[in-house]
Enzyme design. Structure first.
Site, short mmCIF file in Angstrom:
data_model
loop_
_atom_site.label_atom_id
_atom_site.label_comp_id
_atom_site.label_asym_id
_atom_site.label_seq_id
_atom_site.Cartn_x
_atom_site.Cartn_y
_atom_site.Cartn_z
N THR A 142 24.00 76.42 68.25
CA THR A 142 24.12 75.58 67.19
C THR A 142 24.73 76.43 65.99
O THR A 142 24.89 77.76 66.17
CB THR A 142 22.81 74.94 66.62
OG1 THR A 142 21.87 75.83 66.66
CG2 THR A 142 22.61 73.80 67.62
N HIS B 222 34.21 73.90 75.63
CA HIS B 222 33.90 74.46 76.92
C HIS B 222 34.84 75.60 77.67
O HIS B 222 34.46 76.35 78.28
CB HIS B 222 33.18 73.35 77.67
CG HIS B 222 31.96 72.82 76.89
ND1 HIS B 222 31.93 71.43 77.07
CD2 HIS B 222 31.00 73.37 76.37
CE1 HIS B 222 30.69 71.35 76.18
NE2 HIS B 222 30.17 72.43 75.97
N ASP C 126 26.26 79.60 73.10
CA ASP C 126 26.77 78.31 72.94
C ASP C 126 25.77 77.81 72.19
O ASP C 126 24.77 77.19 72.71
CB ASP C 126 26.94 77.56 74.60
CG ASP C 126 27.21 76.22 74.24
OD1 ASP C 126 27.80 75.83 72.96
OD2 ASP C 126 27.40 75.21 75.20
N PRO D 291 16.96 76.58 64.61
CA PRO D 291 16.82 77.36 65.82
C PRO D 291 17.92 78.34 66.09
O PRO D 291 17.45 79.35 66.68
CB PRO D 291 16.54 76.18 66.89
CG PRO D 291 16.41 75.00 66.49
CD PRO D 291 16.91 75.01 64.77
N ASP E 282 24.02 70.73 76.94
CA ASP E 282 24.44 69.68 77.24
C ASP E 282 25.17 69.97 78.92
O ASP E 282 25.56 68.96 79.43
CB ASP E 282 25.67 69.25 76.26
CG ASP E 282 26.59 70.06 76.01
OD1 ASP E 282 27.06 70.99 76.62
OD2 ASP E 282 26.31 70.79 74.61
N GLY F 202 16.08 81.96 73.78
CA GLY F 202 17.43 82.79 74.24
C GLY F 202 17.24 84.27 73.51
O GLY F 202 17.71 85.47 74.25
N1 AG3 Z 1 27.60 74.04 69.96
C1 AG3 Z 1 28.62 74.49 68.72
C2 AG3 Z 1 28.48 73.38 67.53
C3 AG3 Z 1 29.21 73.75 66.36
C4 AG3 Z 1 29.28 72.94 65.06
N2 AG3 Z 1 29.75 73.71 64.01
C5 AG3 Z 1 30.68 73.07 63.26
N3 AG3 Z 1 31.15 72.11 63.30
N4 AG3 Z 1 31.18 73.94 62.52
C6 AG3 Z 1 28.45 73.21 70.74
C7 AG3 Z 1 27.34 72.98 71.89
C8 AG3 Z 1 28.16 72.44 72.99
N5 AG3 Z 1 27.76 72.91 74.18
#
Ligand code: AG3
Length: 281
Positions: free
Chosen positions: A158, A62, A156, A163, A86, A139
Site C-alpha cells: 500500500t 502486475h 507490492d 501498515p 490479492d 514483511g
Molecule cells: N498496491 C498499490 C496501490 C497503490 C495505490 N496508490 C496510489 N493510487 N497512488 C496495489 C496492490 C495490488 N496487488
C-alpha cells in the site's frame, strides 16, 4: 442510485467510483477492506479508502512489476513478494516456468481470504499452486529475520501510510539487499510521482546507500490516478536495466507469456523517465 466510493488518498484531488454492488466491507485486524462491483472497472478492492486493484486495470501493474525484473535478470528461480494479498503478483510470477518458488509474505490474512472469495480472477488459482509458499507475517520483520535468498524481490505494498509505511524505510531496503542473490533485483510500488513526488525522492535517497544502481520505471494505471506510476528499481548490476530490446524479446519469446500490457518494447521504454521524475531523484 449507487453509493459512491470516494478515494481519500490526496487532499484537493480525488477519484470516485460507483459501488454498484458491495460484496464485502469490514475492518480487518490491520485495515479497512472493501470489495465492490463497478460498471467501468469490474470488481474493485480498496484498503483504508485507497483503491488497490481492479479487475479492469490490474494487468498493467502486475505484469510490469513481475515480467520486467524477471526478464531483465534472465535466470530467476526464486521470487519474494512482500504484500500482494490479492494474489495478482503471485499469479504473474508463477507464469514463468523457470521460477521454482514464489514466497509471498502478506500481513493480512483477511485480504487473501476475501480476495480469493470475491475477486478470484486476480489470483486465478495462484494460491493453490504448489510453487507458492504463502506466509501470513509482517514483511519488514520477515526480511530482517530470514536467511533465505531470492533473485527478485517485489514490494507490492500500500502507500506509506498505515501498515505499508515500514516498507518504505531505509532499514527495510537494507534488509532486502541482504536477502538478494548476487545480481538480484528489488522492485517496489513507488506511488504516482505527479501527486506523490516525495515517495520517489525518499526511496531514491534510502535505496542509494545499499545498491549500486537505483532507478525508476513507469506505467500508467488508470485507477492509481495522476498519470504515470513509478516503480522503484534497485540492484548492483547496472547492465540489467539497459538490456537491448532484442535480448529481452528473445527471453520473452522463450517464456511464452501472453500479456495484456507487457511487451519487450514497453519494458525498455518504461525506463525512459520524463524530466519531472528525474528531478525528483
Ligand atoms: N498496491 C498499490 C496501490 C497503490 C495505490 N496508490 C496510489 N493510487 N497512488 C496495489 C496492490 C495490488 N496487488
Amino acid at each position: 442510485m449507487s453509493e459512491w466510493f470516494n478515494e481519500t488518498l490526496h487532499s484537493g484531488y480525488g477519484q470516485r467510483l460507483t459501488m454498484d454492488k458491495v460484496l464485502f466491507r469490514e475492518r480487518t485486524e490491520h485495515q479497512d477492506l472493501v470489495i465492490f462491483e463497478n460498471a467501468v472497472f469490474g470488481r474493485v478492492m480498496a484498503l483504508d479508502g485507497i483503491v488497490q486493484t481492479t479487475e479492469g486495470d490490474e494487468f498493467v501493474y502486475h505484469e510490469m512489476l513481475t515480467h520486467v525484473p524477471i526478464l531483465a535478470h534472465g535466470r530467476v528461480k526464486r521470487v519474494l513478494i512482500i504484500g500482494g494479498g490479492d494474489g495478482g503478483m503471485a499469479r504473474e510470477a508463477l507464469r514463468h516456468a523457470s521460477v521454482e518458488q514464489v514466497t509471498m509474505v502478506e500481513i493480512d490474512r483477511s485480504v487473501v481470504d476475501m480476495c480469493v472469495k470475491h475477486l478470484p480472477s486476480i489470483s486465478n488459482g495462484a494460491f493453490d499452486n504448489p510453487r507458492l509458499d504463502l506466509q501470513i507475517a509482517d514483511g519488514a520483520k520477515f526480511v530482517e529475520e530470514t536467511d533465505g535468498k531470492w533473485d527478485v524481490i517485489i514490494v507490492d505494498s500500500t502507500d506509506p501510510i498505515g501498515p505499508g509505511e515500514v516498507l518504505f524505510r531505509e532499514s527495510f531496503y537494507k534488509a532486502c539487499k541482504r536477502c538478494l542473490t548476487d545480481g538480484g533485483i528489488l522492485v517496489t510500488q513507488n506511488g504516482v510521482p505527479f501527486v506523490q513526488g516525495s515517495e520517489v525522492t525518499n526511496s531514491f535517497d534510502r535505496l542509494g546507500p545499499h545498491f549500486d544502481d537505483v532507478w525508476f520505471y513507469t506505467a500508467a494505471v488508470p485507477t492509481y490516478q495522476g498519470g504515470l506510476m513509478a516503480f522503484g528499481w534497485a540492484t548492483d548490476d547496472s547492465a540489467l536495466r539497459q538490456r537491448p530490446v532484442a535480448e529481452i524479446a528473445s527471453r520473452f519469446a522463450g517464456a511464452s507469456l501472453d500479456c495484456n500490457y507487457y511487451t519487450p518494447e514497453a519494458h525498455v521504454a518504461a525506463f525512459g523517465l520524463p524530466a519531472f521524475i528525474r528531478r525528483l531523484m
